[in-house]
Enzyme design. Structure first.
Site, mmCIF file in Angstrom:
data_model
loop_
_atom_site.group_PDB
_atom_site.id
_atom_site.type_symbol
_atom_site.label_atom_id
_atom_site.label_comp_id
_atom_site.label_asym_id
_atom_site.label_seq_id
_atom_site.Cartn_x
_atom_site.Cartn_y
_atom_site.Cartn_z
ATOM 1 C CG HIS B 208 -2.061 0.874 1.255
ATOM 2 N ND1 HIS B 208 -2.357 1.737 0.236
ATOM 3 C CD2 HIS B 208 -2.971 1.123 2.231
ATOM 4 C CE1 HIS B 208 -3.396 2.473 0.582
ATOM 5 N NE2 HIS B 208 -3.791 2.133 1.795
ATOM 6 C CG HIS B 247 -4.215 1.361 -9.071
ATOM 7 N ND1 HIS B 247 -5.534 1.205 -8.747
ATOM 8 C CD2 HIS B 247 -3.661 2.122 -8.090
ATOM 9 C CE1 HIS B 247 -5.785 1.863 -7.622
ATOM 10 N NE2 HIS B 247 -4.667 2.429 -7.205
ATOM 11 C CG ASP B 298 2.732 4.656 -4.780
ATOM 12 O OD1 ASP B 298 2.494 5.641 -4.058
ATOM 13 O OD2 ASP B 298 2.050 3.618 -4.780
#
Lengths: 362, 362
Positions: B208, B247, B298
């Site tokens: 996460h 994702h 990210d």
């Protein structure tokens, strides 16, 4: 909503109200001590005599608090919610003794099992009685240890056994809200202390672990069975929620209730004071006749704890000391075959909106 | 698995990659500051100029750390995981300033928004640099405040704006694992600090929030674009996981990536050092051509943070400083129409087992 698989527990399956790894709660409550149950949940099988002895020794050694944790417990206000104390204690233990990888996960679980009762009782005695207790009580079992730290001396076998059975009854319950919290956290591959800290936060809620405290507060309002009957009747007519009844999964009865009720009766007889028990029974009878709602695990455990001299604000913390075994078992199960738990939501919000610059906002 | 309803966010809906309360992330990232976004999420609408000014003042005042929290931050080891520091800081704030009922929930959220950056940077500077910083930086925005505390002085507008946009991009993302954790905890009617503490524990996991740190570690392994291409090719052939790509919800691309990439390029040009950016681009190109996997939020945020001089171990804590807005919004939404989140499990364990007394165990 089925959110996953588990080999740890059944709740409300046909023919078996509650089982831990296939063992019926009735057998566990009648024959096992809590440490056997903890071993069954955390180490995946019942220990033999030698293993049980070694496990007790391990847990006894795990009760010593790190000095820095003691410092935090003393710094926290005496007025804070004891569940918040446990949440912080668990998080701080994760700061001081982090789980660096998952290879030592069962040791980390056993350490938590040792630390959590010591932490909440250290805080309780420091702020409540102004004493710095030695948390190495020397007692064999978790229940005897808890009562010793609370009352400053060993308690009767009957009292220790009552709390021991209660710890067994509360140890595990499938995908309840706190356990599910622990699994959602664990599924990001976070550490054990994060999962247990989150679970404590979930258990704190009045719709979950807080229910036995609410049941006690209810029972405490009344002076007699007749008074209780009238009072609860009034509550029902005002459509107020009566805590300690019914269950999200069980439909007919809660298999844990019979044990709690029997223990409450025995403790009442031993104490020569039936008042609390009789008030409880009057409420239970009325809830069944009026609403067809049965007493759940929380209802008579309130009386049991009161007869053991446990203050009401420590009821939910006891639940933590027990359920930490189930939480850890579920974290390990999640890790063993992990997939991120990332549900979707149905969108009910506004449609796409054009941007409104700051100057033009109404 | 659809686990509930929300009016806060859409992720991957047709024609709109990501919206907060109906506003497209592209508009928010281009035009709004993070405090406007926080107001939109926590207080449910965009503020006008006067409200925004008042909100900035409120958040500025909320940055002061309670003395007892400072004591805990100093007592925690300097070697602890910074996410564990934030988890403990949030829990301790709940001890010191408990949410007594839900009527002040938005004030409690704003206080968290002020305290969390101060707490992690106080700990960082105390243990890293041996200084006790004043967390009242006087800076207007959260991003400028964070960079000021980290670097001991105000940073350029371009740097502050880059972090500000990053905070906006990370603020909210529907039922991701940490937000769902917060909702499961909130649904027991527990307090806000329990919900956010649990969410921090979930975000900590490498599947996460830990992903931007893992992306940075990946990028750091390589000296040149050619080196990176070869290295990642080797990783893929060994079937190793390459972090920062793909994702769980988005299928085509992550709408946040374009902003991060553009910022990374600008910061690289400004710094006169394109190496990190070019390595990142080489990896992005290869992951697309070889695996049809796109860079997620990210991946380039790692480079953005590096160009801002932020140490890698503070990447996920920045995510906390931003996402706390979304977590709180979801807690309030859960409370407004609450039902306990208690899923079921499919049982895969042993059938009912007869009890085996201790003496008879194999």
């Amino acid at each position: 909503m089925v959110a996953g698989k588990t080999a740890i527990c059944t709740v409300g399956h046909e023919g078996a109200g509650l089982t831990y790894r296939g063992y019926d709660i009735a057998d566990l409550a009648a024959h096992a001590c809590f440490e056997e149950v903890a071993h069954l949940l955390i180490h995946e099988r019942l220990p033999d005599r030698q293993e049980l002895e070694a496990y007790r020794n391990k847990l006894r050694a795990a009760r010593t608090l790190p000095l820095k944790l003691i410092g935090v417990l003393e710094a926290l206000p005496g007025s804070t919610h004891p569940m918040d104390v446990m949440r912080t204690a668990c998080s701080v233990l994760g700061n001081l003794e982090p789980e660096r990888d998952f290879s030592q996960q069962r040791d980390a679980a056993d350490r938590l099992l040792g630390v959590l009762p010591s932490a909440v009782l250290y805080w309780q005695r420091f702020h409540g009685d102004g004493v710095r207790i030695d948390t190495d009580s020397g007692e064999d079992g978790t229940a005897a240890h808890f009562l010793h730290l609370l009352h400053e001396r060993s308690q009767s076998d009957a009292h220790c056994r009552a709390l021991d059975v209660s710890l067994t009854l509360y140890a595990e319950h499938e995908f309840n809200a706190s356990t599910f919290t622990a699994r959602v956290i664990a599924a990001t591959l976070s550490d054990l202390h994060s999962a247990v800290t989150g679970a404590i936060g979930a258990l704190r809620g009045p719709l979950h672990g807080g229910a036995n405290e609410a049941a006690m507060e209810l029972i405490d309002r009344f002076d007699s069975p007749a008074d209780a009957e009238q009072g609860v009747r009034d509550m029902l007519s005002r459509k107020e929620l009566v805590m300690g009844f019914g269950h999200r999964v069980y439909r007919e009865s809660d298999p844990r209730n019979a044990f709690n009720k029997r223990m409450a009766r025995q403790l009442a007889e031993e104490a020569g004071d039936m008042r609390l028990f009789e008030i409880s029974e009057a409420i239970e009878r009325l809830m069944w006749s009026e609403k067809r709602l049965f007493a759940n695990a929380d209802f008579y455990s309130a009386s049991v704890y009161r007869y053991l001299g446990i203050p009401t604000h420590l009821f939910t913390p006891i639940f933590v000391c027990s359920r930490v075994t189930g939480w850890c078992a579920h974290v390990f199960e999640q890790r063993a075959d992990n997939r991120l738990i990332r549900p979707r939501a149905e969108y009910t919000g506004p449609a796409a909106q054009p941007w409104v610059p700051l100057e033009s906002r109404p």
